[in-house]
Enzyme design. Structure first.
Site, PDB file in Angstrom:
ATOM      1  N   GLU A  15      -5.791  -9.220   3.199  1.00 44.04           N
ATOM      2  CA  GLU A  15      -4.886  -8.401   4.737  1.00 44.04           C
ATOM      3  C   GLU A  15      -5.112  -9.527   5.886  1.00 44.04           C
ATOM      4  O   GLU A  15      -6.083  -9.312   6.446  1.00 44.04           O
ATOM      5  CB  GLU A  15      -5.334  -7.074   5.021  1.00 44.04           C
ATOM      6  CG  GLU A  15      -5.750  -5.696   3.867  1.00 44.04           C
ATOM      7  CD  GLU A  15      -5.907  -4.560   4.147  1.00 44.04           C
ATOM      8  OE1 GLU A  15      -5.503  -4.597   5.600  1.00 44.04           O
ATOM      9  OE2 GLU A  15      -6.421  -3.728   2.987  1.00 44.04           O
ATOM     10  N   ASN A  35     -12.488  -1.537  -1.032  1.00 44.28           N
ATOM     11  CA  ASN A  35     -11.294  -1.575   0.421  1.00 44.28           C
ATOM     12  C   ASN A  35     -12.566  -0.903   1.864  1.00 44.28           C
ATOM     13  O   ASN A  35     -12.887  -0.215   2.066  1.00 44.28           O
ATOM     14  CB  ASN A  35     -10.633  -1.302   0.624  1.00 44.28           C
ATOM     15  CG  ASN A  35      -9.672  -1.576   1.213  1.00 44.28           C
ATOM     16  OD1 ASN A  35      -9.248  -3.072   2.143  1.00 44.28           O
ATOM     17  ND2 ASN A  35      -9.072  -0.699   2.985  1.00 44.28           N
ATOM     18  N   GLU A  36     -12.298  -2.421   2.849  1.00 38.43           N
ATOM     19  CA  GLU A  36     -13.510  -1.631   3.829  1.00 38.43           C
ATOM     20  C   GLU A  36     -14.090  -0.791   3.246  1.00 38.43           C
ATOM     21  O   GLU A  36     -14.526  -0.183   4.452  1.00 38.43           O
ATOM     22  CB  GLU A  36     -12.290  -1.472   5.623  1.00 38.43           C
ATOM     23  CG  GLU A  36     -11.542  -2.681   5.228  1.00 38.43           C
ATOM     24  CD  GLU A  36      -9.771  -2.574   6.424  1.00 38.43           C
ATOM     25  OE1 GLU A  36      -9.800  -1.770   7.310  1.00 38.43           O
ATOM     26  OE2 GLU A  36      -9.825  -3.704   6.877  1.00 38.43           O
ATOM     27  N   GLU A  56       0.918  -1.412   0.230  1.00 33.42           N
ATOM     28  CA  GLU A  56       0.148   0.149  -0.257  1.00 33.42           C
ATOM     29  C   GLU A  56       0.836   0.884   0.278  1.00 33.42           C
ATOM     30  O   GLU A  56       2.292   1.426   0.121  1.00 33.42           O
ATOM     31  CB  GLU A  56      -0.965  -0.135   1.397  1.00 33.42           C
ATOM     32  CG  GLU A  56      -1.996   1.289   1.748  1.00 33.42           C
ATOM     33  CD  GLU A  56      -2.299   1.111   1.937  1.00 33.42           C
ATOM     34  OE1 GLU A  56      -3.014   0.176   3.032  1.00 33.42           O
ATOM     35  OE2 GLU A  56      -3.525   1.546   2.874  1.00 33.42           O
ATOM     36  N   GLN A 108       2.327  -6.263   5.470  1.00 33.66           N
ATOM     37  CA  GLN A 108       2.429  -5.563   4.060  1.00 33.66           C
ATOM     38  C   GLN A 108       3.984  -6.557   3.582  1.00 33.66           C
ATOM     39  O   GLN A 108       4.324  -6.322   4.289  1.00 33.66           O
ATOM     40  CB  GLN A 108       2.209  -4.241   4.010  1.00 33.66           C
ATOM     41  CG  GLN A 108       0.886  -3.813   4.356  1.00 33.66           C
ATOM     42  CD  GLN A 108       0.279  -2.114   3.545  1.00 33.66           C
ATOM     43  OE1 GLN A 108       1.800  -1.915   3.536  1.00 33.66           O
ATOM     44  NE2 GLN A 108      -0.930  -2.222   4.260  1.00 33.66           N
ATOM     45  N   TYR A 150      -6.273  -8.880  11.611  1.00 37.89           N
ATOM     46  CA  TYR A 150      -5.525  -8.431  11.983  1.00 37.89           C
ATOM     47  C   TYR A 150      -4.797  -9.100  13.260  1.00 37.89           C
ATOM     48  O   TYR A 150      -5.846  -9.434  14.340  1.00 37.89           O
ATOM     49  CB  TYR A 150      -4.842  -7.557  12.314  1.00 37.89           C
ATOM     50  CG  TYR A 150      -5.265  -6.727  11.087  1.00 37.89           C
ATOM     51  CD1 TYR A 150      -3.285  -7.132   9.989  1.00 37.89           C
ATOM     52  CD2 TYR A 150      -5.648  -6.101  10.603  1.00 37.89           C
ATOM     53  CE1 TYR A 150      -3.176  -6.151   8.399  1.00 37.89           C
ATOM     54  CE2 TYR A 150      -5.397  -5.679   8.212  1.00 37.89           C
ATOM     55  CZ  TYR A 150      -4.261  -5.704   8.258  1.00 37.89           C
ATOM     56  OH  TYR A 150      -3.679  -4.878   7.034  1.00 37.89           O
TER      57      TYR A 150
HETATM   58  O1  AHR Z   1      -2.969  -2.663   6.327  1.00 34.94           O
HETATM   59  C1  AHR Z   1      -2.876  -1.933   6.866  1.00 34.94           C
HETATM   60  C2  AHR Z   1      -4.236  -1.051   7.110  1.00 34.94           C
HETATM   61  O2  AHR Z   1      -5.572  -1.838   7.503  1.00 34.94           O
HETATM   62  C3  AHR Z   1      -5.439  -1.066   5.651  1.00 34.94           C
HETATM   63  O3  AHR Z   1      -5.284   0.307   5.039  1.00 34.94           O
HETATM   64  C4  AHR Z   1      -6.387  -0.862   5.736  1.00 34.94           C
HETATM   65  O4  AHR Z   1      -7.234  -1.723   4.224  1.00 34.94           O
HETATM   66  C5  AHR Z   1      -6.376  -2.066   7.122  1.00 34.94           C
HETATM   67  O5  AHR Z   1      -7.172  -1.191   8.053  1.00 34.94           O
END
Ligand code: AHR
Length: 495
Positions: A297, A173-174, A26, A346, A240
């Site tokens: 992600e 995205n999101e 990103e 990432q 995450y």
């Molecule tokens: O990866 C960091 C961020 O985490 C991304 O930009 C977003 O999609 C997520 O909340």
């Protein structure tokens, strides 16, 4: 109890999609700028502006697919700002990530060139949150239209004659958060509308990915599948691994207490439950499993390293991250009938990165080594495995210490990966290679492990954590005894 494992060498369970080993880069912190892109005039050795050292290191991972330009950045990105002569490109503020100037020097042409260099397929995420239908539609036209058209002609003026091949395209995205704070019903309608104009030009066939749920937002998956499932090829999921609290303190990357270690593993293993539950909802609307779950992600998210820009999400990477990667791959393999792609967040200098850079220096992380060791599973045939694991117990809570996955590659070689998440205990594994009785075969192995829970690589000591030959096993007939040191990742090759 010892750990007991059966590898059913003759029981095949379909293919492990290589895209499970995908990546995400990103416009965030030092991922694109400094990490990949230094510009043609940089003293750092580069090819057309892209750093040579990073590309060389990443090529060894055989990255199948690379997602770009975000993340949250995607829904603020206007692709037309990033084409044409670089000196004329718009300078904007990256409002989401640190408020820094984005000079748009890395745009569509540069990204497609990077994918070429890496041998990776591009996965582009379009802008729904602040972009128009026309803008998204024209991006796909610019990239993939062969004949005469306004966008194709513009691409030619900018130096690219032939269209690119583009398969994977994300429609936002999101969208429940930074991508527009939408309700699922509203986004489902927008998805239906935007995707209509994501066209297939010539023989380029786009695989359309709808913005999916955050963690355990099962209602999002339900609504998207119900209202738009027939119009998508993939539906994303983001989760995450955060040992602490997202807002109050996520925990340090380099200094985990055992409680944080345990919590990290518990939350990494939670991915299995999330996939199971989201898949069940998808099954209701798509029993044939046509729509792929795209976990675009995932990875660890710790507090940023002290003294670094909080908006840059720069964190170190230890043997703990290596275990998180290993157990995620095992879970993804177990769900390979539904999970068609996953992209770690990432690739460079951000969150659970493969590569860290500092000026002209570069190092590879423990996570990098797991990707490298596990690449043998890419597109291989999954083998059925039974695992009975001992517990890793902490403060009265229990997790399975050992996880295992196995596959057979195109040449018939079987690869068995094993993780021991216990930071203190050796795990002895009795392993039966069912189906190989009476056959002669040879086993070799590699291991990634460390003595300390915060073991990591630094620019001064870049090889502190790296794979070594593994000899902690014996073979007798089709029975193996494998001794896994604490916090270890092992890959065996059976030829
Ligand atoms: O990866 C960091 C961020 O985490 C991304 O930009 C977003 O999609 C997520 O909340």
């Amino acid at each position: 109890m010892t750990n007991k494992v059966v590898i059913n060498t003759d029981l095949e369970q379909g293919k492990i999609n290589k895209n499970i080993y995908g990546h995400f880069a990103e416009h965030l912190g030092r991922c694109i700028y400094e990490g990949f892109w230094v510009g043609e005039d940089s003293p750092i050795p580069n090819t057309n502006g892209v750093r040579n050292d990073v590309v060389e290191a990443l090529k060894k991972l055989e990255i199948p697919v690379l997602r770009w330009p975000g993340g949250c950045f995607a829904d603020e990105y206007h692709w037309k700002d990033g084409i044409g002569p670089r000196e004329n490109r718009k300078r904007m503020v990256n409002t989401h990530w640190g408020g820094v100037i984005e000079n748009n020097h890395f745009g569509t042409h540069e990204f497609m060139m990077l994918c070429d260099m890496l041998g990776a397929e591009p996965y582009i995420c379009g802008n729904v949150g602040s972009g128009t239908v026309q803008e998204m539609s024209e991006w796909v036209e610019y990239l993939t239209m062969d004949g005469e058209s306004p966008m194709a002609n513009w691409r030619r003026e900018n130096g690219r004659e032939a269209p690119w091949k583009l398969t994977y395209f994300g429609v936002g995205n999101e969208n429940w958060g930074c991508g527009g704070n939408m309700r699922p019903e509203y986004y489902a309608d927008l998805y239906r509308r935007y995707q209509t104009y994501v066209r297939n030009y010539g023989d380029n066939k786009i695989y359309k990915i709808a913005g999916g749920a955050n963690v355990d937002d099962y209602n999002w998956t339900e609504v998207l599948m119900r209202e738009a499932g027939k119009l998508m090829d993939g539906l994303s999921l983001h989760n995450y691994t955060i040992p602490g609290d997202f807002w109050l303190g996520k925990g340090s990357a380099l200094d985990p207490s055992e409680s944080e270690w345990f919590m990290t593993m518990k939350r990494a293993l939670h991915m299995d439950e999330l996939i199971t539950n989201h898949s069940t909802i998808m099954d209701k609307y798509d029993p044939e499993k046509r729509v792929g779950m795209i976990i675009d992600e995932w990875g660890t998210w710790f507090d940023v390293e002290p003294g670094t820009n909080p908006g840059f999400l720069y964190q170190q990477n230890t043997i703990r991250d290596a275990l998180v990667a290993g157990v995620h791959f095992h879970i993804f393999h177990d769900h390979s009938d539904r999970v068609q792609m996953a992209n770690i967040a990432q690739t460079v200098n951000v969150l659970q990165a493969m590569v860290l850079t500092e000026g002209e220096k570069m190092l590879t992380t423990p996570t990098y080594h797991v990707f490298e060791m596990f690449k043998v599973h890419q597109d291989a045939t999954k083998l059925a495995v039974d695992v009975q694991s001992e517990d890793y117990e902490f403060n009265g809570e229990k997790l399975s210490s050992v996880s295992v996955s196995a596959s057979k590659d195109a040449t018939g070689v079987k690869h068995i990966s094993l993780c021991n998440i216990n930071p203190k205990g050796v795990s002895s594994v009795s392993m039966n290679l069912r189906g190989l009785s009476g056959e002669s075969f040879n086993v070799t192995g590699r291991i990634l492990t460390a003595e300390e829970t915060n073991a990591h690589n630094t620019f001064e000591n870049p090889d502190n954590v790296k794979p070594a030959a593994f000899e902690g096993f014996t073979v007798e007939g089709d029975e193996m005894k494998v001794t896994l040191p604490p916090m270890s990742v092992v890959v065996l090759a059976v030829k």
